[in-house]
Design an enzyme around this catalytic site. Structure first.
Site, PDB file in Angstrom:
ATOM      1  N   GLN A   1       0.802  -1.260  -0.074  1.00  0.00           N
ATOM      2  CA  GLN A   1      -0.038  -0.067   0.014  1.00  0.00           C
ATOM      3  C   GLN A   1       0.701   1.361  -0.106  1.00  0.00           C
ATOM      4  OE1 GLN A   1      -3.796  -0.254   2.504  1.00  0.00           O
ATOM      5  NE2 GLN A   1      -2.655  -1.700   3.369  1.00  0.00           N
TER       6      GLN A   1
ATOM      7  N   ASP B   1      15.268  -9.355  -2.885  1.00  0.00           N
ATOM      8  CA  ASP B   1      14.551 -10.231  -1.891  1.00  0.00           C
ATOM      9  C   ASP B   1      14.780 -10.121  -0.735  1.00  0.00           C
ATOM     10  OD1 ASP B   1      13.802 -12.382  -0.701  1.00  0.00           O
ATOM     11  OD2 ASP B   1      14.345 -13.805  -2.182  1.00  0.00           O
ATOM     12  N   LEU B   2      14.001  -9.508   0.180  1.00  0.00           N
ATOM     13  CA  LEU B   2      14.260  -9.467   1.518  1.00  0.00           C
ATOM     14  C   LEU B   2      14.872 -10.614   2.619  1.00  0.00           C
ATOM     15  CD1 LEU B   2      13.086  -6.586   0.427  1.00  0.00           C
ATOM     16  CD2 LEU B   2      12.361  -6.238   2.792  1.00  0.00           C
TER      17      LEU B   2
ATOM     18  N   THR C   1       5.795  -0.472  13.399  1.00  0.00           N
ATOM     19  CA  THR C   1       4.237  -0.708  13.685  1.00  0.00           C
ATOM     20  C   THR C   1       3.921  -0.282  14.979  1.00  0.00           C
ATOM     21  OG1 THR C   1       2.963  -2.483  13.676  1.00  0.00           O
ATOM     22  CG2 THR C   1       5.046  -3.102  13.844  1.00  0.00           C
TER      23      THR C   1
ATOM     24  N   TYR D   1       5.406 -11.106  14.738  1.00  0.00           N
ATOM     25  CA  TYR D   1       5.411  -9.988  13.637  1.00  0.00           C
ATOM     26  C   TYR D   1       5.926  -8.803  14.468  1.00  0.00           C
ATOM     27  CZ  TYR D   1       3.748  -5.800  11.244  1.00  0.00           C
ATOM     28  OH  TYR D   1       3.766  -4.707  10.674  1.00  0.00           O
TER      29      TYR D   1
ATOM     30  N   LYS E   1       9.633  -6.828  13.735  1.00  0.00           N
ATOM     31  CA  LYS E   1       9.539  -5.248  13.383  1.00  0.00           C
ATOM     32  C   LYS E   1      10.598  -4.691  14.389  1.00  0.00           C
ATOM     33  CE  LYS E   1       7.584  -3.496  10.564  1.00  0.00           C
ATOM     34  NZ  LYS E   1       8.091  -3.037   9.244  1.00  0.00           N
TER      35      LYS E   1
ATOM     36  N   TRP F   1      -2.798   0.464  11.419  1.00  0.00           N
ATOM     37  CA  TRP F   1      -3.908   0.268  10.825  1.00  0.00           C
ATOM     38  C   TRP F   1      -4.081   1.089   9.438  1.00  0.00           C
ATOM     39  CZ3 TRP F   1      -8.463   0.963  14.860  1.00  0.00           C
ATOM     40  CH2 TRP F   1      -8.364   0.161  15.932  1.00  0.00           C
TER      41      TRP F   1
END
Length: 280
Positions: free
Chosen positions: A11, A31-32, A96, A120, A124, A145
């Site tokens: 996004q 490629d991460l 995040t 997750y 991060k 969000w």
């Protein structure tokens, strides 16, 4: 200013692609899961700034795929930040609210203690730590969000579900700020440019939409704005179990971002209407 963006289809990356002098790298380009290859792209392309808008975002799947999540969200940003520091160029990392445990009701400050609830968030957080350790010009931008007209997100899921249902049960005890992807992209560009001449502004910042709401509140606004007569029933998180635990309190204090960069919180309600208008 030539900006190298890691990410192409997400996004925020999609919104960043609309800016001038931006080069976006997709998975086939970088490629991460191969952090050194990502660092090599920075060394090869020598941009004026780097924004990492790519991430492993499958929160529930990460619980069973920790190795990949840690590579993509932890090791890759760390390697990028080292390469950016060596070139003395700004590096912006999108992070995040999941780095916090969601306790309490007060907005989280950027320097509050972190305590992720799942893989997750932990991945991060590892990325954040790697970026700081590189000691270059950097900004870690925590957000929450994310929604837009592209990709998969809550707004589009609500529209899809409301095509066939008139009654939806939505979680009402998770509170946060829906954040439009185009606003995040604009914030990243502003920060990257500022860090070129003001490296002392390096640090960790928060950015989310205002005002804070629940997922149920967000859903009601979506349906009202779309002119859809959908009954939204509030339910607690406990009634909607998921493999990964979600934070209940995702409120983010964004004051330092405005003070340092002049970036104000976007009104997610206005953004919701704009996106709905663009989809019709």
């Amino acid at each position: 200013m030539t900006v190298l963006v890691f990410g192409k289809t997400g996004q925020v990356a999609t919104e960043l692609a609309g800016f001038d002098d931006v080069t976006c790298l997709g998975r086939s380009d970088a490629d991460l899961t191969d952090p050194e290859a990502c660092a090599g792209m920075i060394e090869q392309l020598r941009p004026a700034a780097v924004i990492n808008a790519a991430a492993y975002t499958a929160v529930d799947r990460a619980e069973e795929d920790a190795e990949t999540a840690m590579a993509v969200n932890g090791a890759a940003p760390a390697a990028m930040a080292v390469a950016a520091a060596a070139a003395d160029i700004p590096f912006v990392q999108i992070s995040t609210d999941y780095v916090f445990d969601g306790s309490g009701t007060m907005p989280w400050q950027p320097d509050d203690a972190t305590n992720p609830l799942g893989v997750y968030g932990a991945s991060k957080l590892a990325g954040e730590q790697g970026v700081r350790a590189a000691q270059g010009r950097h900004a870690i931008l925590r957000t929450s969000w994310v929604f837009s007209a592209q990709g998969s997100n809550f707004l589009k899921s609500m529209l899809r579900l409301s095509d066939t249902r008139a009654h939806l049960t939505i979680v009402a005890d998770q509170i946060g700020g829906p954040t439009p992807a185009n606003a995040i992209a604009a914030a990243c560009m502003t920060i990257a440019k500022a860090l070129q001449t003001a490296p002392e502004k390096s640090g960790t910042y928060h950015f989310s939409g205002a005002p804070d709401t629940s997922w149920a509140g967000f859903a009601r606004m979506i349906f009202d704005s779309a002119g859809r007569d959908i009954l939204v029933e509030d339910i607690p998180t406990s009634a909607y179990p998921t493999p990964a635990t979600r934070p209940l309190n995702s409120r983010l204090d964004c004051a330092s971002l405005e003070a340092q960069f002049g970036i104000r919180q976007p009104d997610w309600r206005a953004a919701t209407q704009q996106i709905l208008d663009s989809l019709t």
